[in-house]
Design an enzyme around this catalytic site. Structure first.
Site, mmCIF file in Angstrom:
data_model
loop_
_atom_site.group_PDB
_atom_site.id
_atom_site.type_symbol
_atom_site.label_atom_id
_atom_site.label_comp_id
_atom_site.label_asym_id
_atom_site.label_seq_id
_atom_site.Cartn_x
_atom_site.Cartn_y
_atom_site.Cartn_z
ATOM 1 N N GLU A 25 10.999 -8.114 9.226
ATOM 2 C CA GLU A 25 11.105 -9.432 8.611
ATOM 3 C C GLU A 25 11.944 -9.354 7.341
ATOM 4 O OE1 GLU A 25 7.018 -11.536 10.127
ATOM 5 O OE2 GLU A 25 6.910 -10.458 8.243
ATOM 6 N N CYS A 85 5.537 0.639 7.151
ATOM 7 C CA CYS A 85 5.554 1.428 5.911
ATOM 8 C C CYS A 85 4.439 2.471 5.977
ATOM 9 C CB CYS A 85 5.338 0.514 4.705
ATOM 10 S SG CYS A 85 5.346 1.407 3.141
ATOM 11 N N CYS A 119 -0.688 0.713 1.070
ATOM 12 C CA CYS A 119 -1.259 0.029 -0.095
ATOM 13 C C CYS A 119 -2.289 -0.953 0.448
ATOM 14 C CB CYS A 119 -0.180 -0.698 -0.882
ATOM 15 S SG CYS A 119 1.080 0.409 -1.521
ATOM 16 N N CYS A 162 -1.663 -4.795 1.171
ATOM 17 C CA CYS A 162 -0.379 -5.147 1.804
ATOM 18 C C CYS A 162 -0.461 -5.141 3.329
ATOM 19 C CB CYS A 162 0.673 -4.145 1.329
ATOM 20 S SG CYS A 162 2.233 -4.295 2.174
ATOM 21 N N CYS A 193 5.084 -11.640 -1.154
ATOM 22 C CA CYS A 193 4.953 -10.191 -1.295
ATOM 23 C C CYS A 193 3.670 -9.702 -0.638
ATOM 24 C CB CYS A 193 4.860 -9.812 -2.766
ATOM 25 S SG CYS A 193 6.414 -9.893 -3.581
HETATM 26 S S1 SF4 Z 1 3.322 -2.629 -0.880
HETATM 27 FE FE1 SF4 Z 1 3.349 -2.486 1.345
HETATM 28 S S2 SF4 Z 1 5.513 -2.219 1.892
HETATM 29 FE FE2 SF4 Z 1 5.309 -1.792 -0.317
HETATM 30 S S3 SF4 Z 1 4.972 0.444 -0.427
HETATM 31 FE FE3 SF4 Z 1 2.933 -0.485 -0.343
HETATM 32 S S4 SF4 Z 1 2.405 -0.497 1.850
HETATM 33 FE FE4 SF4 Z 1 4.602 -0.179 1.694
#
Ligand code: SF4
Length: 350
Positions: free
Chosen positions: A91, A111, A115, A118, A331
């Protein structure tokens, strides 16, 4: 077959030399690719037909299929879902704020960093994007945007500093004077804290802007919400940022996602001021966008108090509104519909 966008101007000249074409053809091709944004070799009317056919036989020009585009009726933020040549999905988001048009682009499919707040982190990492896939996002978005971009940020899916060489090469292509000629300072690379590569950016004297996703003021909390903190502890990260600002004489942006009851206390705000003292920086405070109730945004009065404490110490702070919240393009909300695959560990990537 290679993607033509993977080629730098020098490589394109070299290729053309190999097929007995004059140097100026490279300029014509580059102009067609980046200034005209043509999406078919047929459109390259400045080239002889034989060369157009040769290029079409040797290179891809576009590899993306647009699966979905959702536009927010609230703020025009537009989220695109692309399918790549191998079927993977990513995306990208276009954000309109006054005169500013920001392209938020991805650097990886998924990723690996997990996190906790996220959505992308929940996918795990499927693979890195290539140079062409990063640049093609910009070209495809540009063709659809209401206005040309003023800023490009690597804040979409993925950790850009874990796909370092590719991301830098893509940024070099986007800012190349004969290509899009995008202002280098308006290209921001946002990291969750890969300290080693922050130092590398400084040592290589790269002209791009750096943003660091801090999100916690203690090692303990940072580890809880961002597992990468175990590998690069808070002290080590801040040392790397100090090294970067000293060496480059540039300001960094600290991103701080505020999560209710986790990192939004007055004591946290005071610690944030203390931790960043002496570092030339701007602080972006973003109310959390997660759907998970464990990572809820703070109440408005808490947000205002947080802002006041930081402002009192004369630090530059911006409260970023949750652009694209209604269409899940804010975000931490990007989650392309990919088949979940086994996580690739950070250690392997490095
Ligand atoms: S916020 Fe999401 S995309 Fe960004 S580094 Fe952490 S897990 Fe990865």
């Amino acid at each position: 077959m290679r993607h033509i966008i993977d080629l730098t101007p020098d490589e394109l000249i070299e290729y053309l030399k190999g097929i007995n074409q004059p140097r100026y053809r490279a300029d014509q091709i580059y102009k067609g690719l980046y200034v005209k944004n043509w999406d078919s070799f047929e459109d390259f009317s400045t080239l002889p037909k034989s060369l157009r056919a040769e290029l079409a036989g040797q290179f891809y020009l576009r590899r993306f299929t647009l699966i979905d585009a959702i536009k927010s009726p609230v703020d025009n933020t537009t989220k695109y879902l692309w399918q790549l040549g191998d079927g993977s999905r990513i995306e990208s988001v276009t954000i309109y704020e006054g005169k500013r048009v920001t392209f938020c682009i991805s650097s990886q499919v998924g990723c690996p960093l997990d996190c906790k707040f996220c959505a992308t982190g929940k996918m795990g990492l499927l693979r890195n994007l290539s140079v062409a896939e990063i640049v093609e996002q910009v070209l495809q978005m540009k063709a659809r945007a209401e206005r040309p971009p003023t800023n490009i940020v690597f804040m979409g899916m993925g950790e850009p500093l874990l796909n370092y060489d590719t991301v830098i090469r893509a940024a070099d292509i986007l800012s190349h004077p004969e290509g899009l000629c995008f202002n280098r300072k308006k290209i921001t690379i946002s990291t969750s804290g890969i300290a080693k590569n922050i130092r590398r950016m400084a040592d290589e004297g790269l002209p791009y802007s750096l943003a660091v996703s801090l999100n916690a003021v203690t090692q303990n909390m940072r580890e809880k919400i961002m597992p990468i903190a175990r590998k690069y502890p808070l002290d080590e990260l801040l040392d790397a940022v100090r090294y970067y600002t000293k060496k480059t004489r540039r300001r960094v942006t600290f991103e701080y996602v505020l999560m209710k009851g986790l990192n939004d206390s007055e004591a946290d705000a005071h610690s944030l001021v203390k931790l960043t003292a002496g570092i030339p920086c701007k602080i972006n405070v973003i109310p959390c966008n997660s759907d998970d109730p464990l990572y809820a945004p703070p109440e408005d009065d808490v947000l205002i108090r947080f802002d006041q404490i930081i402002n009192k110490k004369n630090r530059t702070i911006t409260i970023r509104s949750r652009k694209g919240w209604d269409i899940r393009a804010a975000c931490g909300q990007l989650y392309a519909d990919n088949e979940r695959k086994k996580r690739i560990h950070v250690e392997m990537l490095e």
